[in-house]
Motif scaffolding. Structure first.
Motif, PDB file in Angstrom:
ATOM      1  N   MET A 174      94.518  -4.457  18.970  1.00 28.89           N
ATOM      2  CA  MET A 174      95.452  -4.760  17.896  1.00 28.89           C
ATOM      3  C   MET A 174      94.874  -5.728  16.867  1.00 28.89           C
ATOM      4  SD  MET A 174      98.142  -7.213  19.958  1.00 28.89           S
ATOM      5  CE  MET A 174      99.309  -7.175  18.609  1.00 28.89           C
ATOM      6  N   GLY A 175      93.616  -6.125  17.023  1.00 31.48           N
ATOM      7  CA  GLY A 175      92.993  -7.024  16.052  1.00 31.48           C
ATOM      8  C   GLY A 175      93.057  -6.497  14.623  1.00 31.48           C
ATOM      9  N   PRO A 176      92.588  -5.263  14.382  1.00 29.76           N
ATOM     10  CA  PRO A 176      92.670  -4.713  13.019  1.00 29.76           C
ATOM     11  C   PRO A 176      94.098  -4.630  12.506  1.00 29.76           C
ATOM     12  CG  PRO A 176      91.190  -3.405  14.378  1.00 29.76           C
ATOM     13  CD  PRO A 176      91.881  -4.350  15.301  1.00 29.76           C
ATOM     14  N   CYS A 177      95.051  -4.391  13.434  1.00 29.29           N
ATOM     15  CA  CYS A 177      96.460  -4.298  13.034  1.00 29.29           C
ATOM     16  C   CYS A 177      96.963  -5.623  12.497  1.00 29.29           C
ATOM     17  CB  CYS A 177      97.302  -3.887  14.235  1.00 29.29           C
ATOM     18  SG  CYS A 177      98.117  -2.326  14.012  1.00 29.29           S
ATOM     19  N   LEU A 178      96.632  -6.714  13.195  1.00 27.86           N
ATOM     20  CA  LEU A 178      97.076  -8.031  12.763  1.00 27.86           C
ATOM     21  C   LEU A 178      96.471  -8.381  11.411  1.00 27.86           C
ATOM     22  CD1 LEU A 178      96.818  -9.998  16.143  1.00 27.86           C
ATOM     23  CD2 LEU A 178      98.876  -9.076  15.039  1.00 27.86           C
ATOM     24  N   THR A 179      95.215  -7.987  11.220  1.00 31.06           N
ATOM     25  CA  THR A 179      94.563  -8.241   9.933  1.00 31.06           C
ATOM     26  C   THR A 179      95.243  -7.472   8.808  1.00 31.06           C
ATOM     27  OG1 THR A 179      92.457  -8.525  11.091  1.00 31.06           O
ATOM     28  CG2 THR A 179      92.361  -8.169   8.712  1.00 31.06           C
ATOM     29  N   ALA A 180      95.752  -6.276   9.137  1.00 32.19           N
ATOM     30  CA  ALA A 180      96.333  -5.403   8.110  1.00 32.19           C
ATOM     31  C   ALA A 180      97.809  -5.649   7.867  1.00 32.19           C
ATOM     32  CB  ALA A 180      96.129  -3.938   8.511  1.00 32.19           C
ATOM     33  N   LEU A 181      98.426  -6.597   8.586  1.00 33.02           N
ATOM     34  CA  LEU A 181      99.849  -6.839   8.390  1.00 33.02           C
ATOM     35  C   LEU A 181     100.158  -7.230   6.946  1.00 33.02           C
ATOM     36  CD1 LEU A 181     100.994  -8.680  11.653  1.00 33.02           C
ATOM     37  CD2 LEU A 181     101.502  -6.340  10.915  1.00 33.02           C
ATOM     38  N   GLY A 182      99.243  -7.961   6.325  1.00 36.20           N
ATOM     39  CA  GLY A 182      99.463  -8.324   4.921  1.00 36.20           C
ATOM     40  C   GLY A 182      99.427  -7.125   3.998  1.00 36.20           C
ATOM     41  N   THR A 183      98.778  -6.045   4.449  1.00 36.86           N
ATOM     42  CA  THR A 183      98.673  -4.846   3.615  1.00 36.86           C
ATOM     43  C   THR A 183      99.976  -4.066   3.575  1.00 36.86           C
ATOM     44  OG1 THR A 183      96.350  -4.687   4.275  1.00 36.86           O
ATOM     45  CG2 THR A 183      97.312  -2.747   3.237  1.00 36.86           C
ATOM     46  N   ILE A 184     100.768  -4.148   4.651  1.00 40.26           N
ATOM     47  CA  ILE A 184     101.976  -3.321   4.695  1.00 40.26           C
ATOM     48  C   ILE A 184     103.108  -3.920   3.870  1.00 40.26           C
ATOM     49  CG2 ILE A 184     101.344  -2.448   6.961  1.00 40.26           C
ATOM     50  CD1 ILE A 184     103.512  -4.183   8.167  1.00 40.26           C
ATOM     51  N   LEU A 185     103.012  -5.199   3.511  1.00 42.85           N
ATOM     52  CA  LEU A 185     104.054  -5.788   2.673  1.00 42.85           C
ATOM     53  C   LEU A 185     104.107  -5.119   1.299  1.00 42.85           C
ATOM     54  CD1 LEU A 185     103.737  -9.568   3.594  1.00 42.85           C
ATOM     55  CD2 LEU A 185     105.454  -7.918   4.376  1.00 42.85           C
ATOM     56  N   PRO A 186     102.961  -4.929   0.613  1.00 38.40           N
ATOM     57  CA  PRO A 186     103.016  -4.179  -0.650  1.00 38.40           C
ATOM     58  C   PRO A 186     103.537  -2.759  -0.465  1.00 38.40           C
ATOM     59  CG  PRO A 186     100.944  -5.367  -0.480  1.00 38.40           C
ATOM     60  CD  PRO A 186     101.618  -5.481   0.857  1.00 38.40           C
ATOM     61  N   MET A 187     103.266  -2.154   0.695  1.00 38.71           N
ATOM     62  CA  MET A 187     103.797  -0.817   0.958  1.00 38.71           C
ATOM     63  C   MET A 187     105.318  -0.830   0.941  1.00 38.71           C
ATOM     64  SD  MET A 187     101.474   0.764   4.032  1.00 38.71           S
ATOM     65  CE  MET A 187      99.718   1.005   3.867  1.00 38.71           C
ATOM     66  N   ALA A 188     105.900  -1.855   1.568  1.00 39.14           N
ATOM     67  CA  ALA A 188     107.357  -1.957   1.617  1.00 39.14           C
ATOM     68  C   ALA A 188     107.935  -2.191   0.231  1.00 39.14           C
ATOM     69  CB  ALA A 188     107.775  -3.078   2.564  1.00 39.14           C
ATOM     70  N   VAL A 189     107.254  -3.034  -0.556  1.00 39.54           N
ATOM     71  CA  VAL A 189     107.728  -3.307  -1.917  1.00 39.54           C
ATOM     72  C   VAL A 189     107.665  -2.047  -2.769  1.00 39.54           C
ATOM     73  CG1 VAL A 189     107.261  -4.599  -4.025  1.00 39.54           C
ATOM     74  CG2 VAL A 189     107.106  -5.741  -1.815  1.00 39.54           C
ATOM     75  N   THR A 190     106.523  -1.338  -2.692  1.00 43.11           N
ATOM     76  CA  THR A 190     106.379  -0.094  -3.450  1.00 43.11           C
ATOM     77  C   THR A 190     107.399   0.937  -2.999  1.00 43.11           C
ATOM     78  OG1 THR A 190     104.006  -0.505  -3.673  1.00 43.11           O
ATOM     79  CG2 THR A 190     104.768   1.727  -4.099  1.00 43.11           C
ATOM     80  N   GLY A 191     107.617   1.006  -1.678  1.00 43.67           N
ATOM     81  CA  GLY A 191     108.597   1.956  -1.156  1.00 43.67           C
ATOM     82  C   GLY A 191     109.997   1.654  -1.627  1.00 43.67           C
ATOM     83  N   SER A 192     110.334   0.368  -1.777  1.00 45.88           N
ATOM     84  CA  SER A 192     111.689   0.015  -2.197  1.00 45.88           C
ATOM     85  C   SER A 192     111.978   0.490  -3.609  1.00 45.88           C
ATOM     86  CB  SER A 192     111.901  -1.497  -2.090  1.00 45.88           C
ATOM     87  OG  SER A 192     111.163  -2.186  -3.077  1.00 45.88           O
ATOM     88  N   LEU A 193     110.960   0.523  -4.470  1.00 48.86           N
ATOM     89  CA  LEU A 193     111.159   1.003  -5.837  1.00 48.86           C
ATOM     90  C   LEU A 193     111.639   2.448  -5.835  1.00 48.86           C
ATOM     91  CD1 LEU A 193     107.960  -0.437  -7.584  1.00 48.86           C
ATOM     92  CD2 LEU A 193     110.257  -1.394  -7.590  1.00 48.86           C
ATOM     93  N   VAL A 194     111.037   3.254  -4.965  1.00 45.92           N
ATOM     94  CA  VAL A 194     111.401   4.670  -4.883  1.00 45.92           C
ATOM     95  C   VAL A 194     112.703   4.858  -4.112  1.00 45.92           C
ATOM     96  CG1 VAL A 194     110.683   6.916  -4.000  1.00 45.92           C
ATOM     97  CG2 VAL A 194     109.002   5.386  -5.038  1.00 45.92           C
ATOM     98  N   VAL A 195     112.792   4.215  -2.948  1.00 44.31           N
ATOM     99  CA  VAL A 195     113.930   4.418  -2.051  1.00 44.31           C
ATOM    100  C   VAL A 195     115.245   3.998  -2.699  1.00 44.31           C
ATOM    101  CG1 VAL A 195     114.974   3.617   0.098  1.00 44.31           C
ATOM    102  CG2 VAL A 195     112.571   4.279   0.046  1.00 44.31           C
ATOM    103  N   GLU A 196     115.258   2.841  -3.330  1.00 43.98           N
ATOM    104  CA  GLU A 196     116.492   2.355  -3.930  1.00 43.98           C
ATOM    105  C   GLU A 196     116.939   3.244  -5.092  1.00 43.98           C
ATOM    106  OE1 GLU A 196     115.937  -1.733  -4.891  1.00 43.98           O
ATOM    107  OE2 GLU A 196     115.615  -2.333  -2.807  1.00 43.98           O
ATOM    108  N   SER A 197     115.982   3.826  -5.794  1.00 47.10           N
ATOM    109  CA  SER A 197     116.334   4.730  -6.893  1.00 47.10           C
ATOM    110  C   SER A 197     116.884   6.049  -6.365  1.00 47.10           C
ATOM    111  CB  SER A 197     115.111   4.982  -7.781  1.00 47.10           C
ATOM    112  OG  SER A 197     114.677   3.787  -8.396  1.00 47.10           O
ATOM    113  N   VAL A 198     116.235   6.596  -5.334  1.00 50.14           N
ATOM    114  CA  VAL A 198     116.666   7.888  -4.783  1.00 50.14           C
ATOM    115  C   VAL A 198     118.041   7.779  -4.135  1.00 50.14           C
ATOM    116  CG1 VAL A 198     116.183   9.633  -3.017  1.00 50.14           C
ATOM    117  CG2 VAL A 198     114.335   8.769  -4.459  1.00 50.14           C
TER     118      VAL A 198
END
Length: 208
Positions: free
Chosen positions: A167-191
């Motif tokens: 899970m080492g790479p996963c912990l390192t990538a946790l910061g990467t998924i935050l922008p994914m959630a933000v980008t997803g909210s732009l689409v999801v909230e509109s749809v």
């Protein structure tokens, strides 16, 4: 120029009024984003290690191919597909097509947010699952993993070791998924017509 300066207030609307709207919409975005990330982590930490332990098997190859296909889909495609199939009068309709009542209780809120939460969770869940699969598979091939097998360590103890080391790479990538959630909210909230920060920003950009 107005967008670059962060001046997103609409015509006849002051900056203070726009900030008030942002603060009013923030709870919806936090609900959707927070639950989406939680769901993504639950799914990935459950499925990823299983795939890592089964690398090369037929079912693992099929699941991994499916994950790769989903990962290639833009958020607008996966979100729209969920809405068409599961929302309102869709093929398997049963979830609200959009909106969130202001006086909704906890169960009603979760019911209305189910599809938006799943939509936000898709990208980070696939990303983390694939990372965990690779990490666990690599940990199983390293000497410590081979040694545990040689010592007869099987079952939960062996899986915990692989998960901890993979899970080492996963912990390192946790910061990467935050922008994914933000980008997803732009689409999801509109749809789904949710009055969150993502929809406010999207509407402001379209106005300007």
């Amino acid at each position: 120029e107005r967008l670059l300066q962060g001046r997103l207030a609409g015509p006849g609307q002051t900056a203070a009024e726009f900030r008030a709207r942002i603060l009013g919409a923030l709870p919806t975005t936090l609900w959707v984003g927070g639950l989406g990330l939680l769901l993504a982590m639950l799914v990935s930490f459950s499925v990823g290690p299983l795939l890592g332990l089964a690398v090369g098997r037929r079912w693992e190859r099929r699941v991994s191919t499916g994950l790769l296909t989903v990962d290639a889909c833009p958020p607008i495609v996966s979100t729209t597909a969920l809405a068409i199939v599961f929302a309102g009068g869709g093929v398997l309709g049963g979830f609200p097509a959009g909106g969130l009542p202001e006086d909704a209780g906890l169960l009603s809120t979760l019911h209305h947010l189910a599809l938006p939460v799943v939509s936000v969770a898709i990208a980070p869940a696939v990303f983390l699952t694939r990372l965990l699969r690779t990490g666990v598979a690599e940990a199983a091939e390293r000497p410590p993993g081979d040694a545990l097998v040689g010592w007869g360590a099987e079952g939960p103890r062996y899986r915990r070791h692989l998960l901890r080391n993979g899970m080492g790479p996963c912990l390192t990538a946790l910061g990467t998924i935050l922008p994914m959630a933000v980008t997803g909210s732009l689409v999801v909230e509109s749809v789904f017509g949710l009055h969150g920060v993502g929809k406010l920003i999207t509407d402001a950009v379209l106005r300007h």
